[in-house]
Write a protein that holds these residues in place. Structure first.
Motif, PDB file in Angstrom:
ATOM      1  N   HIS A  19      24.312  23.986  50.196  1.00 58.38           N
ATOM      2  CA  HIS A  19      23.603  22.959  50.964  1.00 58.38           C
ATOM      3  C   HIS A  19      23.280  23.535  52.336  1.00 58.38           C
ATOM      4  O   HIS A  19      24.153  24.092  52.996  1.00 58.38           O
ATOM      5  CB  HIS A  19      24.478  21.716  51.107  1.00 58.38           C
ATOM      6  CG  HIS A  19      23.844  20.630  51.907  1.00 58.38           C
ATOM      7  ND1 HIS A  19      22.780  19.894  51.453  1.00 58.38           N
ATOM      8  CD2 HIS A  19      24.113  20.174  53.151  1.00 58.38           C
ATOM      9  CE1 HIS A  19      22.428  19.021  52.380  1.00 58.38           C
ATOM     10  NE2 HIS A  19      23.224  19.179  53.415  1.00 58.38           N
ATOM     11  N   PHE A  20      22.017  23.417  52.760  1.00 57.39           N
ATOM     12  CA  PHE A  20      21.635  23.844  54.104  1.00 57.39           C
ATOM     13  C   PHE A  20      21.959  22.736  55.092  1.00 57.39           C
ATOM     14  O   PHE A  20      21.554  21.589  54.902  1.00 57.39           O
ATOM     15  CB  PHE A  20      20.143  24.196  54.160  1.00 57.39           C
ATOM     16  CG  PHE A  20      19.837  25.535  53.571  1.00 57.39           C
ATOM     17  CD1 PHE A  20      19.907  26.676  54.360  1.00 57.39           C
ATOM     18  CD2 PHE A  20      19.516  25.675  52.237  1.00 57.39           C
ATOM     19  CE1 PHE A  20      19.646  27.921  53.824  1.00 57.39           C
ATOM     20  CE2 PHE A  20      19.259  26.901  51.683  1.00 57.39           C
ATOM     21  CZ  PHE A  20      19.318  28.033  52.472  1.00 57.39           C
ATOM     22  N   LEU A  21      22.716  23.072  56.132  1.00 59.51           N
ATOM     23  CA  LEU A  21      23.130  22.097  57.139  1.00 59.51           C
ATOM     24  C   LEU A  21      22.150  22.028  58.299  1.00 59.51           C
ATOM     25  O   LEU A  21      21.920  20.952  58.848  1.00 59.51           O
ATOM     26  CB  LEU A  21      24.523  22.443  57.665  1.00 59.51           C
ATOM     27  CG  LEU A  21      25.633  22.493  56.618  1.00 59.51           C
ATOM     28  CD1 LEU A  21      26.907  23.042  57.232  1.00 59.51           C
ATOM     29  CD2 LEU A  21      25.859  21.121  56.014  1.00 59.51           C
ATOM     30  N   VAL A  25      15.819  28.456  53.278  1.00 59.68           N
ATOM     31  CA  VAL A  25      15.190  29.743  52.980  1.00 59.68           C
ATOM     32  C   VAL A  25      15.554  30.130  51.547  1.00 59.68           C
ATOM     33  O   VAL A  25      16.493  29.582  50.974  1.00 59.68           O
ATOM     34  CB  VAL A  25      15.628  30.834  53.989  1.00 59.68           C
ATOM     35  CG1 VAL A  25      15.144  30.511  55.390  1.00 59.68           C
ATOM     36  CG2 VAL A  25      17.134  30.999  53.979  1.00 59.68           C
ATOM     37  N   PRO A  26      14.829  31.064  50.951  1.00 61.14           N
ATOM     38  CA  PRO A  26      15.163  31.474  49.585  1.00 61.14           C
ATOM     39  C   PRO A  26      16.597  32.001  49.497  1.00 61.14           C
ATOM     40  O   PRO A  26      17.094  32.647  50.424  1.00 61.14           O
ATOM     41  CB  PRO A  26      14.163  32.590  49.289  1.00 61.14           C
ATOM     42  CG  PRO A  26      13.031  32.343  50.224  1.00 61.14           C
ATOM     43  CD  PRO A  26      13.651  31.757  51.461  1.00 61.14           C
ATOM     44  N   VAL A  59      26.346  26.010  53.479  1.00 65.39           N
ATOM     45  CA  VAL A  59      27.697  26.055  52.931  1.00 65.39           C
ATOM     46  C   VAL A  59      27.608  26.252  51.426  1.00 65.39           C
ATOM     47  O   VAL A  59      26.625  25.860  50.795  1.00 65.39           O
ATOM     48  CB  VAL A  59      28.504  24.784  53.240  1.00 65.39           C
ATOM     49  CG1 VAL A  59      28.775  24.667  54.722  1.00 65.39           C
ATOM     50  CG2 VAL A  59      27.819  23.535  52.713  1.00 65.39           C
ATOM     51  N   SER A  60      28.635  26.857  50.886  1.00 65.98           N
ATOM     52  CA  SER A  60      28.789  27.023  49.450  1.00 65.98           C
ATOM     53  C   SER A  60      29.652  25.874  48.945  1.00 65.98           C
ATOM     54  O   SER A  60      30.617  25.477  49.608  1.00 65.98           O
ATOM     55  CB  SER A  60      29.461  28.365  49.186  1.00 65.98           C
ATOM     56  OG  SER A  60      29.692  28.548  47.818  1.00 65.98           O
ATOM     57  N   LEU A  61      29.313  25.325  47.779  1.00 68.43           N
ATOM     58  CA  LEU A  61      30.054  24.211  47.195  1.00 68.43           C
ATOM     59  C   LEU A  61      30.565  24.611  45.819  1.00 68.43           C
ATOM     60  O   LEU A  61      29.830  25.196  45.031  1.00 68.43           O
ATOM     61  CB  LEU A  61      29.142  22.988  47.046  1.00 68.43           C
ATOM     62  CG  LEU A  61      28.396  22.562  48.307  1.00 68.43           C
ATOM     63  CD1 LEU A  61      27.313  21.544  47.962  1.00 68.43           C
ATOM     64  CD2 LEU A  61      29.369  21.979  49.305  1.00 68.43           C
TER      65      LEU A  61
END
Length: 67
Positions: free
Chosen positions: A27-29, A34-35, A60-62
């Motif tokens: 998820h981009f915070l 971006v790719p 972040v990585s989930l």
């Protein structure tokens, strides 16, 4: 988040002991998305690699964990 030798940004999250990773994502915070170079299960966690870019962003990585 860390940076690898190619300047890519790397985020990794591990599942807690006694659980197993079943999936994941990112998820981009902040900033513009971006790719993504890769988003994969590695060991018992999830790792996301975003190539170096002139577009600053935070992500972040989930990991989805079961057990």
């Amino acid at each position: 988040m860390a940076t690898d030798t190619e300047g890519d940004s790397v985020a990794t999250v591990q599942c807690p002991p006694g659980t197993t990773v079943t999936g994941g994502g990112f998820h981009f915070l902040t900033g513009r998305p971006v790719p993504v170079r890769s988003s994969d299960m590695i060991g018992n966690g999830w790792t996301v690699i975003v190539p170096a870019s002139d577009q600053p962003s935070t992500f972040v990585s989930l990991a989805i964990c079961a057990g």
